[in-house]
Structures are given as structure tokens and as C-alpha cells.
Design an enzyme around this catalytic site. Structure first.
Site, PDB file in Angstrom:
ATOM      1  N   LYS A 145      36.994  39.187  33.986  1.00  0.00           N
ATOM      2  CA  LYS A 145      35.995  38.721  34.945  1.00  0.00           C
ATOM      3  C   LYS A 145      34.564  38.833  34.410  1.00  0.00           C
ATOM      4  O   LYS A 145      33.693  38.046  34.792  1.00  0.00           O
ATOM      5  CB  LYS A 145      36.115  39.513  36.251  1.00  0.00           C
ATOM      6  CG  LYS A 145      36.991  38.834  37.301  1.00  0.00           C
ATOM      7  CD  LYS A 145      36.354  37.526  37.761  1.00  0.00           C
ATOM      8  CE  LYS A 145      37.183  36.860  38.843  1.00  0.00           C
ATOM      9  NZ  LYS A 145      36.653  35.523  39.202  1.00  0.00           N
ATOM     10  N   ARG A 146      34.342  39.797  33.534  1.00  0.00           N
ATOM     11  CA  ARG A 146      32.972  39.958  33.034  1.00  0.00           C
ATOM     12  C   ARG A 146      32.523  38.759  32.199  1.00  0.00           C
ATOM     13  O   ARG A 146      31.335  38.575  31.956  1.00  0.00           O
ATOM     14  CB  ARG A 146      32.846  41.248  32.213  1.00  0.00           C
ATOM     15  CG  ARG A 146      33.572  41.234  30.881  1.00  0.00           C
ATOM     16  CD  ARG A 146      33.335  42.520  30.091  1.00  0.00           C
ATOM     17  NE  ARG A 146      34.059  42.520  28.844  1.00  0.00           N
ATOM     18  CZ  ARG A 146      35.319  42.897  28.701  1.00  0.00           C
ATOM     19  NH1 ARG A 146      36.002  43.300  29.758  1.00  0.00           N
ATOM     20  NH2 ARG A 146      35.920  42.879  27.516  1.00  0.00           N
TER      21      ARG A 146
END
Length: 471
Positions: free
Chosen positions: A242-243
């Protein structure tokens, strides 16, 4: 291997279609479609606690957006449980599997001792060769008899030959103590029964292959051809998460990326055909092979994705592009286009799509065709509508009303007007952009005029000329 190629994509319905899973599906689809084969879809829903209908729907929608059509019905792994059990019981009857009555405490004690002695913690069941007469009336699992000597070689089309010592393989459980089959058994039985010839999947499954091969060997079934592809990493070289931004295929649809561009980019992500970066679906199907897949993880690069998408937008069929934009508006929760907007957007597509990397880009360029009078002029553009500029528009408008409504005709009128006023066309372009679109950055003023038509163009210029000057 002779006969028809059959590939499959087998996601677990526990969440959205991850972009890595989408690429795996794409590789399977390309390999099958390029060889006149079949591409099958199986939902591995044996984990009843985590599997949800919503996740299955999300996966199907993601595949549909990407244009990855599958052959036949979607197969539910859970619904095949009785067949999986049948195979386990067959191996039990053949003496290639056995009942293991060991308790969890006994297994834990074995592993504690093995760790203390620096030995393998793979459980070595005392029930492997026990006589049936010695079996207690107690719960049991069914384990396969793994080979104890020699090596297992996974002949992988991407990774090469991978050798695993058989003493590193445990007697894998096939049936749990409640009689339900495990995932590792279900995968093999389903792949065999579905006629899968090539198993193309992430390299996180590579170690599973050696264990699954035990079932193939025990059943006397032909092995599929394996191709374990490296995972996708982020731009920093770490596993995609997700980062790094969006992970789900539908997230990219909701951000306005065209499906054709996404297919092209994902195909090129970890696979190559010479130096080719941009290619069509037809070329991808013709060129794609397992030998072109690299061994190293590919890095996801949003800028490259956008560049590829821009090239696909430029060559797209206008009507197909319009339909995809309408789908984008729906999935991103935006208002649908009106009939009038749809007509104008299609008319304008020729001057919009060449430099639009995403659908938001394209719709921003199409602003002039989507807004209605009175035009709301942004501050930057409003600076071009001072009193002098309004005077220019006021004088130009009657001449445009009588112009031949073609590019040559419009250019001739505006050039003649500029020459008469002894001004450069650039002096007129800013006010025209502001009047027609309310923006400082727009497509060509002539393109906008042609799309809007004589009546709407003159009405917008009249509105702008009559507005108060910006000081």
C-alpha cells in the site's frame, strides 16, 4: 507436450484483484490465447471463513475491466471437495497415504526435540508404516507418503531446474481430522481434472510445486509445465504494498487508466520482446512466451504506465474510448454524461486523445465540450478578458457568424481580422480560450470552434464580450 494448451487463473476470494494477480491472469490469458488454447478461471474458496461473495465479485469485475475473458464456467474449488476427498481415499487404499493419529501435543513435542538436536522439524509420523490392526479408535488425518531419499527436480520454464532434497519434504496432510481436504490437494486435483497443461503463477508458490508433485506422482498423472514468475516490487525495490500506492486492479480503473494501456504495461512488467515497449493485444498474443519472462522481480513504475496508457489512448477507437470513459465515471462515483455531452465528447475525441495519459486528463481537456453556458472562467483565464480583449471578441464575433465553418475558413477569418487590427494571433488566442472554455490551457481554438459549432461558439464569445472587464 502435445495437444491444446490449457492455462488457469486461480485466485482466493479474500479481497480485491491485486495488481500482481492481475498480471498473473494476464500472462495465463496471453499464453493460452496466443496458442489457440483455453484460459480457465477457478475460485479457490476452500477457506470458508475468509472467502466472501463480495471478493469473488471484485475479482470477476477486475478481470472483466482488463478484458481477460475466460473459457467455460467459473469453477468453485469448494464445490469439488468430494472429488478431492475421493483422491485422498484412493491414495490411502493404494498404500500411498496413511492414517496418522498423532495429537497436536505429540507433534509439538517432536518439533521441540528436533530443534533442540538441530534436526529438521518436519514431522516424522510413527504411523506411516503401522499395521491397520494397531490403529486406535481416535481422530486421524490422512498424510501422503513423501519420498525419503533422492531429490525432486522442478523443471521450471522461468526459474530453470530447481532441485529439492526429498528429506526436506514432509508427509503432507491431505485430509484434516474432520475429513475436509487441504488446499494443496485441491489444487492438484482441480488442475488435473480441468486439463491444465501449464501452471503459470507467482514464484511464492515455487516451494509448493515439489509437494504438489508428490500427488501427481502418486496418482500417476502427467505433470503440468511449471512457470513461476517473480513478484512485482515497488519503485524502491521492496515488495509491492500500500505504501507504493494503489494495489487493486479496480483502483486503477477508478483512477482512469485505460484497460489496453494497463494490459500492455503489465505484460511488459517482467516480460520482454526485444526492446519493444508499446504493443497491441494482437502483438502481445503473438509474441508472448515463457522464455521472455525474467527471473528478477519487476519494478512498478507509474510514469511508465502513464506513458504507455497515453499511447493507447491515442490509437483507440473513438467510440470504444467513449464507452470506457463512461465506465470510468461510473466506477469512480462521478456523474454520467448527458446525451448532449456524449455527442460533443465523441465529436471532440480527435483533438483530445493524442496527449491524454488518463481519462481525468482527457476530461480536463474536454472541459470546453462538457460545460454549459454561462461559462465559469477560472482566474488565470479571466486575466485575458480585459476591456481590450472583450472589444476584440465583440468585433470578431460577427465575422465568425458569416465564416465558412471549416478549419481553413476559420483560420482565414481570424488571420484576416488580426492583420486588419495589426495584432498577432497570440493576442487573440488567450481571450478565445477563456471565452470558449473558461480555461487558459485548452485544445486548439479552431478545434473547439469546430466541435462546438457556429451557434454555440458565437454565443460564448458574445457572453464573454458582454462581461465586465477584469482589472
Amino acid at each position: 507436450m502435445t495437444g491444446q494448451v490449457v492455462t488457469r487463473f486461480a485466485p482466493s476470494p479474500t479481497g480485491y484483484l491485486h495488481i500482481g494477480g492481475a498480471r498473473t491472469a494476464l500472462f495465463n490469458w496471453l499464453f493460452a490465447r496466443g496458442r489457440g488454447g483455453k484460459f480457465l478461471l477457478r475460485i479457490e474458496d476452500t477457506d470458508r471463513e475468509r472467502s466472501t461473495p463480495e471478493a469473488t465479485t471484485a475479482i470477476l469485475q477486475g478481470l472483466s475491466w482488463l478484458g481477460l475473458d475466460h473459457d467455460g464456467d467459473v469453477v468453485s474449488q469448494f464445490e469439488n471437495a468430494s472429488r478431492h476427498t475421493e483422491v485422498a481415499l484412493h491414495l490411502l487404499a493404494e498404500g500411498k497415504a496413511y492414517k496418522c493419529f498423532a495429537t497436536q501435543d505429540e507433534i509439538a513435542a517432536f518439533r521441540d526435540q528436533a530443534r533442540a538436536e538441530g534436526k529438521s522439524t518436519h514431522y516424522r509420523s510413527p504411523w506411516r508404516d503401522a499395521e491397520a490392526a494397531s490403529h486406535p479408535d481416535a481422530p486421524f488425518v490422512v498424510r501422503i507418503k513423501a519420498p525419503r531419499d533422492g531429490n525432486t527436480v522442478i523443471r521450471d520454464q522461468v526459474q530453470g531446474d530447481v532441485t529439492i532434497r526429498n528429506d526436506q519434504l514432509d508427509d503432507m496432510i491431505l485430509l484434516r481430522s474432520d475429513g475436509t481436504p487441504v488446499y494443496m490437494l485441491a489444487v492438484v486435483v482441480d488442475d488435473h481434472d480441468m486439463g491444465v497443461t501449464h501452471v503459470i503463477r507467482g514464484d511464492d508458490h515455487l516451494n509448493n510445486a515439489a509437494r504438489q508433485m508428490m500427488i501427481y506422482d502418486a496418482m500417476g498423472w502427467d505433470l503440468p509445465i511449471y512457470a513461476h514468475i517473480p513478484l512485482i516490487h515497488g519503485s524502491d525495490g521492496k515488495k509491492l504494498s500500500k505504501r507504493h500506492g494503489a494495489l487493486g486492479a479496480q483502483e486503477y480503473q477508478a483512477m482512469g487508466y485505460p484497460a489496453a494501456g494497463m494490459r500492455n504495461y503489465l505484460t511488459r512488467l517482467g516480460w520482454s520482446h526485444g526492446d519493444d515497449e508499446f504493443f497491441t493485444d494482437a502483438q502481445a498474443k503473438e509474441w508472448f512466451d515463457l522464455g521472455g519472462i525474467g527471473k528478477s522481480p519487476a519494478r512498478f513504475d507509474t510514469k511508465k504506465l502513464e506513458n504507455i496508457c497515453g499511447q493507447h489512448n491515442a490509437i483507440a477507437d473513438d467510440a470504444a474510448l467513449l464507452q470506457e470513459i463512461q465506465d470510468y465515471l461510473a466506477v469512480s462515483g462521478q456523474s454520467a454524461l448527458s446525451d448532449a455531452q456524449t455527442v460533443l465528447l465523441l465529436e471532440a475525441m480527435y483533438c483530445l486523445k493524442d496527449r491524454a495519459k488518463t481519462f481525468p486528463d482527457l476530461l480536463e481537456k474536454a472541459h470546453f465540450a462538457l460545460v454549459s453556458r454561462p461559462i465559469d472562467v477560472e482566474a488565470k483565464a479571466a486575466k485575458n478578458l480585459d476591456s481590450v480583449s472583450r472589444g476584440i471578441l465583440n468585433e470578431l464575433t460577427p465575422q465568425l457568424q458569416n465564416a465558412s465553418w471549416s478549419r481553413d475558413g476559420l483560420e482565414a477569418v481570424t488571420s484576416s481580422f488580426a492583420e486588419a487590427k495589426e495584432i498577432k494571433f497570440g493576442k487573440m488566442a488567450g481571450p478565445l480560450r477563456a471565452a470558449l472554455a473558461g480555461r487558459a490551457a485548452t485544445p486548439s481554438v479552431f478545434d473547439m470552434m469546430l466541435v462546438l459549432g457556429r451557434e454555440e461558439t458565437c454565443a460564448r464569445l458574445t457572453d464573454a464580450a458582454e462581461n465586465e472587464a477584469v482589472d
